[in-house]
Write an enzyme that holds these catalytic residues in place. Structure first.
Site, PDB file in Angstrom:
ATOM      1  CE  LYS A   1      -0.661   0.746   4.940  1.00  0.00           C
ATOM      2  NZ  LYS A   1       0.140   1.976   4.921  1.00  0.00           N
ATOM      3  CB  THR A   2       4.012   2.272   1.687  1.00  0.00           C
ATOM      4  OG1 THR A   2       3.515   1.946   2.983  1.00  0.00           O
ATOM      5  CG2 THR A   2       4.832   3.553   1.781  1.00  0.00           C
TER       6      THR A   2
ATOM      7  CG  ASP B   1      -1.106   5.234   4.593  1.00  0.00           C
ATOM      8  OD1 ASP B   1      -1.767   4.265   4.169  1.00  0.00           O
ATOM      9  OD2 ASP B   1       0.088   5.131   4.939  1.00  0.00           O
ATOM     10  CD  GLU B   2      -1.716   2.039   8.153  1.00  0.00           C
ATOM     11  OE1 GLU B   2      -2.746   1.349   8.311  1.00  0.00           O
ATOM     12  OE2 GLU B   2      -0.590   1.548   8.009  1.00  0.00           O
TER      13      GLU B   2
ATOM     14  CD  GLN C   1      -3.428  -5.029   8.200  1.00  0.00           C
ATOM     15  OE1 GLN C   1      -2.417  -4.954   8.894  1.00  0.00           O
ATOM     16  NE2 GLN C   1      -3.383  -4.853   6.891  1.00  0.00           N
TER      17      GLN C   1
ATOM     18  NE  ARG D   1       1.328  -7.813  10.897  1.00  0.00           N
ATOM     19  CZ  ARG D   1       1.098  -6.978   9.889  1.00  0.00           C
ATOM     20  NH1 ARG D   1       1.990  -6.072   9.564  1.00  0.00           N
ATOM     21  NH2 ARG D   1      -0.013  -7.065   9.167  1.00  0.00           N
TER      22      ARG D   1
END
Length: 698
Positions: free
Chosen positions: A35-36, A215-216, A246, A589
């Site tokens: 996503k970044t 973002d997020e 998330q 993770r």
């Protein structure tokens, strides 16, 4: 026109997200889906191919580290003479408020109080009623209200409904406004009020920022959503990036409904799903998808990867937490310490691992130690600097007035505060007015403090900031105070003060440099950033702290009912879904190996209790995992074929139709948990109960 080279590295979904422009865009970015890269490439593409001025682009995220990384990536893709504005929500709020402070009764030089500052302020305002626990609880309530965009002047019933005493909220706000400062909740709440009450500011800001990216977004709260609504121009472009699976910070005010309801709030929204994962093996992703797929409150996606197969995740049923720690130590015998993380739901679970790893000399680090800006000696120095920036800063004055000791006790300081509240002006005016009205010892201390402040005022504009801070530390006596503490307590506090001087070296000189430094300190200390990972150590970390991290091997521990899911959320449908999302975050993770541990018994609060396996383990298909041990001695492990699979439809004469949502073996017999259409949940032993398997369509 030739496609820019930076698009060639994207998959089709990523490319669609980058090149969409016009209608609102929701990018559902699964864990490890890049996503970044997508959001930074999108900013570059808008500048490069849409011809947008960098000045007209605003991107907001939640940590300074993420904002800096985004900025660096964008400028690497498309070098520009001017940078787009990429900030955290709170940093943007501070920027907007400083430029319009006069409209809402603030001084442009306001300081930003952190949690400790706010506690000191409210304790002082509450007087004898301000015991530590009451103050902390009140501030938690006030913080929640500000996250909900409910101000102190709102209806008293609305405030009370959220569990906060309206009179305490108003008392705190009056004290805060009297100092001329703000807290972190104000950085969003006051911006919403500013834009709502001043249409000219709203239109000017909208004209400035023609494209807004968040973002997020799954971590945003109600106040941040309201801010976004005020900032968004229907004629501009709005893009949010996030993952509903998330959203794990409800306790901090995050509202998953913001992302779930984005399309309703912004009609015409285009949704692009990023489902290709670049981190984990398919075996790990299958477990993650099976678990989070149980949630009803989600928009839906399924992660996949080109890394087919992989080692099957392991569920280990163990005797107790000592056995659990020994199991982890045995895994670490292969030497892959740096690539391994031990995850747990509660901080208290770390002690067993710490003790065993220390005894066995296994290098480890525990994430969550006191951060630099929150250390006592650093906060003392910052308090002196804050008083120079704002002579009405009551909290900073109370902190440093008698540090180092100069004979100013609580009674004398309360008299200074009372004079200041009665007459206004600065705290130094109150000190001058009282200089002859205090006992000799206190009078001498007050004159010493006032003289010190005068010398600092004189030097502030005459030196570069780093040189001035060094002067301040010497002149105030903080250097000597903490140098002596280092000798007696074997600490490194003086070294931290020296590091503070280093931190100011790039800020120029004078009051403007001081204001910029203090703002950055406040914003840096508000959000925990990801720590640098020391080499050669295993990481011990809570599940909530794992966001944004990844490891070769992940061990999720304590998978027992009442621990994970936590007992506080097990009985509430929304809380349970968040616990399940937290489990999903922990699983994703892992790059290569995943271990899930469950203990038959565990010591909690000094007592050893029998534990039941977490319902989350029962939600994992048996064929997707390898099982070690048994839930109890001699019993089959969860997930083995028994004719009553999870999700199967059943019928009971008394309760009607339902589905199996959990199962375990107890004393060699299968026990199933059934949720009926009526909402009732019950457990049965199928071999004895009047339970009939039916088609799920019946």
């Amino acid at each position: 026109m030739t496609e820019p080279a930076y698009l060639a590295t994207l998959n089709e979904a990523q490319k669609e997200a980058v090149t969409h422009f016009g209608s609102p865009l929701l990018i559902l970015a699964g864990a490890g889906s890049g996503k970044t890269r997508v959001i930074t490439t999108k900013i570059a593409w808008m500048m490069d191919r849409q011809g947008m001025s960098p000045r007209s682009i605003l991107a907001v995220t939640f940590t300074n580290k993420a904002a800096q990384e985004m900025k660096e990536r964008v400028l690497k893709l498309v070098p520009a003479a001017e940078e787009p504005m990429i900030r955290t929500f709170h940093s943007f709020g501070a920027w907007l408020l400083r430029r319009n402070a006069h409209l809402i009764g603030l001084d442009p030089g306001f300081l930003i109080y952190d949690e400790e500052d706010s506690q000191s302020l409210l304790k002082s305002a509450m007087g004898p009623d301000g015991d530590r626990n009451a103050v902390r609880q009140a501030l938690r309530d006030i913080g929640r209200l500000k996250d909900l965009c409910i101000a102190a002047d709102a209806n008293a019933e609305e405030i009370a409904r959220e569990g906060c005493a309206p009179e305490v909220y108003r008392l705190y706000e009056e004290a805060l406004r009297r100092t001329g400062n703000v807290d972190f909740g104000d950085l969003i709440l006051l911006c919403v009020r500013l834009l709502h009450d001043h249409p000219e500011v709203r239109e000017r800001t909208r004209q400035r920022f023609r494209a807004i990216l968040v973002d997020e977004y799954q971590d945003s709260n109600i106040a941040q959503f309201r801010l976004l609504r005020e900032l968004s121009d229907p004629a501009g472009f709005l893009c949010v990036v996030g993952d509903d699976d998330q959203s794990i910070y409800r306790f901090r005010g995050a509202e998953v409904g913001n992302i779930l309801g984005f399309s309703d709030a912004f009609p015409g929204t285009r949704i692009v799903r990023l489902e290709q994962n670049y981190r984990s093996t398919q075996a790990i992703l299958d477990v993650a998808s099976a678990v989070v797929g149980r949630n009803k409150g989600r928009l839906g996606k399924r992660l996949w990867t080109s890394r087919a197969g992989g080692k099957r995740p392991v569920i280990a049923y163990l005797e107790d937490q000592d056995d659990e720690a020994a199991f982890c130590a045995k895994l670490l015998a292969d030497g892959n310490l740096e690539g391994t993380a031990v995850l747990y739901r509660m901080n208290s679970q770390s002690r067993t691992f710490e003790d065993l790893f220390t005894r066995r000399r296994i290098p480890h680090r525990v994430v969550g130690t006191v951060r630099f800006w929150n250390r006592e000696e650093v906060k003392d120095a910052i308090a002196y600097l804050s008083l120079l920036a704002n002579p009405r800063d009551e909290v900073s004055f109370q902190r440093i007035a008698n540090k180092p000791p100069r004979g100013l006790g609580r009674s004398s300081l309360e008299k200074v505060r009372a004079r200041w509240m009665a007459e206004g002006g600065s705290l130094w005016d109150a000190c001058t007015a009282l200089s002859d009205a205090l006992p000799a010892k206190a009078r001498g201390g007050l004159r010493e403090l006032s003289g010190l402040h005068g010398r600092l005022e004189t030097e502030l504009d005459a030196r570069p900031l780093a040189e001035f801070v060094h002067f301040l530390l010497q002149e105030t006596g903080l250097y000597e105070l903490y140098k002596a503490k280092d000798r007696s307590e074997d600490t490194a506090k003086k070294a931290n003060l020296e590091e503070l001087v280093n931190a100011t070296s790039s800020y120029g000189m004078g009051r403007e440099a001081l204001a910029g430094f203090l703002e950055n300190v406040s914003l840096d200390s508000s959000v925990g950033e990801e720590e640098e990972r020391p080499s050669g150590r295993v990481t011990l970390i809570t599940l909530h702290n794992t966001k944004g991290t990844e490891y070769d091997r992940v061990i999720v521990t304590g998978l027992e009912e009442g621990i994970f899911p936590h007992e506080a959320g097990a009985g509430d449908a929304e809380e349970l879904e968040e616990e399940r999302r937290l489990f999903y975050v922990g699983i994703t993770r892992a790059r290569n190996e995943l271990y899930l541990t469950c203990c038959r018994k565990r010591r909690l609060f000094g007592r050893e209790t029998e534990r039941e396996p977490s319902r989350f383990l029962e939600e994992i298909p048996g064929e997707d995992v390898e099982v070690l041990g048994r839930t109890e001695a001699g019993e089959p492990a969860c997930g083995e074929d028994d004719g009553w699979p999870l999700g199967a439809g059943v019928f009971h004469d008394d309760y009607g139709p339902g589905r199996i949502e959990g199962k375990k073996y107890t004393e060699g017999r299968l026990l199933v948990t059934v949720r009926f259409q009526s909402g009732k949940v019950a457990r049965f032993l199928p071999q004895y109960a009047r339970l009939e398997r039916i088609s799920t369509d019946e």
